[in-house]
Write a protein that holds these residues in place. Structure first.
Motif, short mmCIF file in Angstrom:
data_model
loop_
_atom_site.label_atom_id
_atom_site.label_comp_id
_atom_site.label_asym_id
_atom_site.label_seq_id
_atom_site.Cartn_x
_atom_site.Cartn_y
_atom_site.Cartn_z
N ALA A 186 17.68 15.61 -7.33
CA ALA A 186 18.52 14.43 -7.14
C ALA A 186 17.77 13.36 -6.35
CB ALA A 186 19.82 14.80 -6.44
N ARG A 187 17.04 13.77 -5.35
CA ARG A 187 16.28 12.81 -4.54
C ARG A 187 15.12 12.22 -5.35
NH1 ARG A 187 14.33 13.75 1.66
NH2 ARG A 187 13.78 11.60 2.03
N GLU A 192 1.82 11.63 -1.92
CA GLU A 192 1.59 12.76 -2.82
C GLU A 192 2.08 14.06 -2.20
OE1 GLU A 192 -1.91 14.85 -5.49
OE2 GLU A 192 -2.40 13.12 -4.23
N ALA A 193 1.81 14.26 -0.92
CA ALA A 193 2.26 15.48 -0.24
C ALA A 193 3.78 15.52 -0.18
CB ALA A 193 1.66 15.55 1.16
N ASN A 194 4.39 14.37 0.08
CA ASN A 194 5.86 14.32 0.14
C ASN A 194 6.47 14.61 -1.22
OD1 ASN A 194 5.96 13.77 2.87
ND2 ASN A 194 5.85 11.56 2.55
N TRP A 195 5.87 14.07 -2.29
CA TRP A 195 6.38 14.33 -3.64
C TRP A 195 6.27 15.81 -3.98
CZ3 TRP A 195 9.39 11.42 -6.47
CH2 TRP A 195 9.62 11.79 -7.80
N VAL A 205 0.85 -1.18 0.00
CA VAL A 205 0.00 0.00 0.00
C VAL A 205 0.89 1.24 0.00
CG1 VAL A 205 -1.73 1.28 1.30
CG2 VAL A 205 -1.80 -1.22 1.24
N ALA A 206 0.58 2.17 -0.89
CA ALA A 206 1.35 3.41 -0.94
C ALA A 206 1.11 4.21 0.33
CB ALA A 206 0.95 4.23 -2.16
N ASP A 207 2.13 4.88 0.79
CA ASP A 207 2.02 5.73 1.96
C ASP A 207 0.97 6.80 1.74
OD1 ASP A 207 3.89 8.40 3.29
OD2 ASP A 207 2.90 6.86 4.48
N ALA A 208 0.16 7.06 2.73
CA ALA A 208 -0.92 8.05 2.63
C ALA A 208 -0.38 9.45 2.36
CB ALA A 208 -1.75 8.04 3.90
#
Length: 59
Positions: free
Chosen positions: A21-22, A8-11, A2-5
Motif C-alpha cells: 500500500a505504501r 534504494e535501501a528504503n525501497w 536530488v534523490a535521497d541517498a
C-alpha cells in the motif's frame, strides 16, 4: 531535485516488509498515468516499448 541517498535501501525495505500500500502511494505520487498499449505480436514476451509513463509535476 536530488534523490535521497537512502532511496534504494528504503525501497528494498518496503519490498521486504511487503508494504505494498505504501509502495502504491509512492507510485501514485510520482506518476499521473502508466499506459500500456496493446501487444503487436503473439507470445508470452512483454514488450517494454509498449509502456508510456506520464510523470506528475513535482514543482
Amino acid at each position: 531535485m536530488v534523490a535521497d541517498a537512502e532511496a534504494e535501501a528504503n525501497w528494498t525495505r518496503l519490498e521486504k516488509g511487503e508494504e505494498h500500500a505504501r509502495m502504491n502511494a509512492i507510485y501514485r505520487f510520482l506518476f499521473a498515468a502508466v499506459i500500456v498499449r496493446p501487444p503487436t505480436s503473439k507470445g508470452r514476451v512483454f514488450d517494454t516499448d509498449r509502456v508510456e509513463i506520464e510523470p506528475n509535476p513535482l514543482d
